[in-house]
Design a protein around this motif. Structure first.
Motif, PDB file in Angstrom:
ATOM      1  N   ASP A 265     -17.879  -0.195  11.766  1.00  0.00           N
ATOM      2  CA  ASP A 265     -16.685  -0.159  12.605  1.00  0.00           C
ATOM      3  C   ASP A 265     -15.744  -1.322  12.283  1.00  0.00           C
ATOM      4  O   ASP A 265     -14.512  -1.163  12.286  1.00  0.00           O
ATOM      5  N   LEU A 266     -16.303  -2.489  11.983  1.00  0.00           N
ATOM      6  CA  LEU A 266     -15.483  -3.635  11.587  1.00  0.00           C
ATOM      7  C   LEU A 266     -14.837  -3.402  10.222  1.00  0.00           C
ATOM      8  O   LEU A 266     -13.680  -3.798   9.996  1.00  0.00           O
ATOM      9  N   ASP A 267     -15.570  -2.780   9.325  1.00  0.00           N
ATOM     10  CA  ASP A 267     -15.028  -2.409   8.014  1.00  0.00           C
ATOM     11  C   ASP A 267     -13.817  -1.500   8.195  1.00  0.00           C
ATOM     12  O   ASP A 267     -12.747  -1.718   7.609  1.00  0.00           O
ATOM     13  N   GLU A 268     -13.952  -0.482   9.044  1.00  0.00           N
ATOM     14  CA  GLU A 268     -12.848   0.428   9.323  1.00  0.00           C
ATOM     15  C   GLU A 268     -11.664  -0.329   9.933  1.00  0.00           C
ATOM     16  O   GLU A 268     -10.506  -0.119   9.535  1.00  0.00           O
ATOM     17  N   ALA A 269     -11.945  -1.199  10.885  1.00  0.00           N
ATOM     18  CA  ALA A 269     -10.878  -1.954  11.552  1.00  0.00           C
ATOM     19  C   ALA A 269     -10.154  -2.877  10.572  1.00  0.00           C
ATOM     20  O   ALA A 269      -8.927  -3.053  10.658  1.00  0.00           O
ATOM     21  N   PHE A 270     -10.899  -3.456   9.637  1.00  0.00           N
ATOM     22  CA  PHE A 270     -10.309  -4.341   8.626  1.00  0.00           C
ATOM     23  C   PHE A 270      -9.275  -3.593   7.800  1.00  0.00           C
ATOM     24  O   PHE A 270      -8.151  -4.056   7.599  1.00  0.00           O
ATOM     25  N   HIS A 271      -9.646  -2.407   7.322  1.00  0.00           N
ATOM     26  CA  HIS A 271      -8.714  -1.622   6.501  1.00  0.00           C
ATOM     27  C   HIS A 271      -7.553  -1.095   7.334  1.00  0.00           C
ATOM     28  O   HIS A 271      -6.395  -1.120   6.892  1.00  0.00           O
ATOM     29  N   ARG A 272      -7.850  -0.622   8.532  1.00  0.00           N
ATOM     30  CA  ARG A 272      -6.794  -0.083   9.382  1.00  0.00           C
ATOM     31  C   ARG A 272      -5.728  -1.136   9.680  1.00  0.00           C
ATOM     32  O   ARG A 272      -4.531  -0.827   9.746  1.00  0.00           O
ATOM     33  N   GLN A 273      -6.146  -2.386   9.821  1.00  0.00           N
ATOM     34  CA  GLN A 273      -5.199  -3.445  10.149  1.00  0.00           C
ATOM     35  C   GLN A 273      -4.136  -3.603   9.062  1.00  0.00           C
ATOM     36  O   GLN A 273      -2.963  -3.877   9.358  1.00  0.00           O
ATOM     37  N   PHE A 274      -4.508  -3.398   7.806  1.00  0.00           N
ATOM     38  CA  PHE A 274      -3.512  -3.493   6.731  1.00  0.00           C
ATOM     39  C   PHE A 274      -2.474  -2.370   6.853  1.00  0.00           C
ATOM     40  O   PHE A 274      -1.291  -2.582   6.571  1.00  0.00           O
ATOM     41  N   TYR A 275      -2.919  -1.185   7.253  1.00  0.00           N
ATOM     42  CA  TYR A 275      -1.969  -0.089   7.476  1.00  0.00           C
ATOM     43  C   TYR A 275      -1.014  -0.445   8.611  1.00  0.00           C
ATOM     44  O   TYR A 275       0.187  -0.137   8.547  1.00  0.00           O
ATOM     45  N   MET A 276      -1.540  -1.088   9.637  1.00  0.00           N
ATOM     46  CA  MET A 276      -0.694  -1.485  10.770  1.00  0.00           C
ATOM     47  C   MET A 276       0.291  -2.582  10.356  1.00  0.00           C
ATOM     48  O   MET A 276       1.452  -2.572  10.765  1.00  0.00           O
ATOM     49  N   ILE A 277      -0.174  -3.522   9.551  1.00  0.00           N
ATOM     50  CA  ILE A 277       0.713  -4.577   9.054  1.00  0.00           C
ATOM     51  C   ILE A 277       1.860  -3.962   8.255  1.00  0.00           C
ATOM     52  O   ILE A 277       3.015  -4.396   8.339  1.00  0.00           O
ATOM     53  N   ALA A 278       1.538  -2.916   7.492  1.00  0.00           N
ATOM     54  CA  ALA A 278       2.539  -2.233   6.668  1.00  0.00           C
ATOM     55  C   ALA A 278       3.386  -1.243   7.469  1.00  0.00           C
ATOM     56  O   ALA A 278       4.252  -0.579   6.904  1.00  0.00           O
ATOM     57  N   ASP A 279       3.128  -1.145   8.787  1.00  0.00           N
ATOM     58  CA  ASP A 279       3.798  -0.153   9.648  1.00  0.00           C
ATOM     59  C   ASP A 279       3.524   1.272   9.167  1.00  0.00           C
ATOM     60  O   ASP A 279       4.404   2.133   9.198  1.00  0.00           O
ATOM     61  N   ARG A 280       2.295   1.516   8.728  1.00  0.00           N
ATOM     62  CA  ARG A 280       1.893   2.828   8.226  1.00  0.00           C
ATOM     63  C   ARG A 280       0.670   3.355   8.969  1.00  0.00           C
ATOM     64  O   ARG A 280      -0.158   4.075   8.393  1.00  0.00           O
ATOM     65  N   ASP A 281       0.548   2.995  10.260  1.00  0.00           N
ATOM     66  CA  ASP A 281      -0.643   3.421  10.989  1.00  0.00           C
ATOM     67  C   ASP A 281      -0.726   4.937  11.142  1.00  0.00           C
ATOM     68  O   ASP A 281      -1.821   5.489  11.272  1.00  0.00           O
ATOM     69  N   ASN A 282       0.414   5.656  11.095  1.00  0.00           N
ATOM     70  CA  ASN A 282       0.356   7.121  11.110  1.00  0.00           C
ATOM     71  C   ASN A 282      -0.398   7.659   9.902  1.00  0.00           C
ATOM     72  O   ASN A 282      -1.144   8.639  10.002  1.00  0.00           O
ATOM     73  N   ILE A 283      -0.192   7.013   8.751  1.00  0.00           N
ATOM     74  CA  ILE A 283      -0.891   7.458   7.537  1.00  0.00           C
ATOM     75  C   ILE A 283      -2.392   7.245   7.695  1.00  0.00           C
ATOM     76  O   ILE A 283      -3.194   8.093   7.284  1.00  0.00           O
TER      77      ILE A 283
END
Length: 234
Positions: free
Chosen positions: A129-147
């Motif tokens: 779950d932390l692994d998933e959260a780590f990667h997801r955070q980069f998408y959020m930083i890039a404003d690409r959380d929809n992707i």
């Protein structure tokens, strides 16, 4: 009343899906509405509806006159998802590099420390779950959380593979943590060439390790090609 029923359906779906993705129900295992209903403490009607939804997701096989089974991990779909994610995530990481802030960096460092604790405790659920959260955070930083959200459907077979990987002795969790640390470092330093290299290397780890998983859990997988049983990184 309708809202309560909807919530129970969603709870049954989310909990059953989580258990499949986290290998609480193993590939090929026979399950039943009654057993799941009792384990989850949820009525059989929402469980039945959850099973229908999860069958559509490709995580359950309903075989007439035989029963309901957890599907095997589809290696073709897992590899295709890895290919898609690699090509998307390289661009995401480059965008995240341009938008990385000190606050976001500190948040990711906290995640990495928690990953290290999960490794010490040998806690695969928390580590995954932390692994998933780590990667997801980069998408959020890039404003690409929809992707990120769109990719979750594509990633289901890949994520099942990734969780199983945590069960294989000899495939060190520390390898994943070290790659995460390197990724965060090159993003924070804004080293674009290294961001491309580190992201690609990290997302090709599945190809390097798949033979070990297939040898350890041969009954867990379907659509396995001859190259999957070699050490070739293809």
């Amino acid at each position: 009343m309708q809202q309560m029923t909807k919530n129970m359906r969603n709870e049954a779906y989310s909990e059953l899906r989580y258990r499949i993705m986290h290998n609480k129900f193993i590939p090929g295992q026979k399950i039943s509405e009654k057993t799941i209903s009792e384990e989850l403490g949820i009525g059989r009607t929402p469980v039945r509806e959850a099973i229908i939804r999860i069958e559509r997701d490709g995580l359950i096989d309903v075989i007439p006159q035989s029963g309901t089974y957890i599907s095997q991990i589809d290696m073709e779909k897992a590899k295709d998802a890895r290919f898609v994610r690699q090509n998307v995530e390289v661009e995401i990481m480059l965008e995240a590099t341009a938008k990385m802030t000190d606050a976001a960096y500190r948040e990711q460092k906290v995640n990495l420390r928690e990953q290290a604790v999960a490794i010490q405790k040998e806690d695969p659920d928390t580590f995954f779950d932390l692994d998933e959260a780590f990667h997801r955070q980069f998408y959020m930083i890039a404003d690409r959380d929809n992707i990120w959200d769109w990719l979750q459907t594509v990633n289901m077979q890949l994520n099942r593979f990734r969780w199983i990987r945590l069960k294989v002795n000899g495939l060190n969790w520390q390898t994943i943590l070290q790659q995460h640390e390197s990724l965060l470092d090159v993003v924070y330093r804004r080293d674009l060439e290294d961001v491309r290299f580190q992201t690609t290397a990290h997302l090709r780890l599945m190809l390097q390790e798949r033979k070990y998983l297939l040898d350890k859990f041969p009954g867990y997988f379907m659509n396995v090609s001859p190259s999957d049983k070699t050490d070739l990184d293809i």
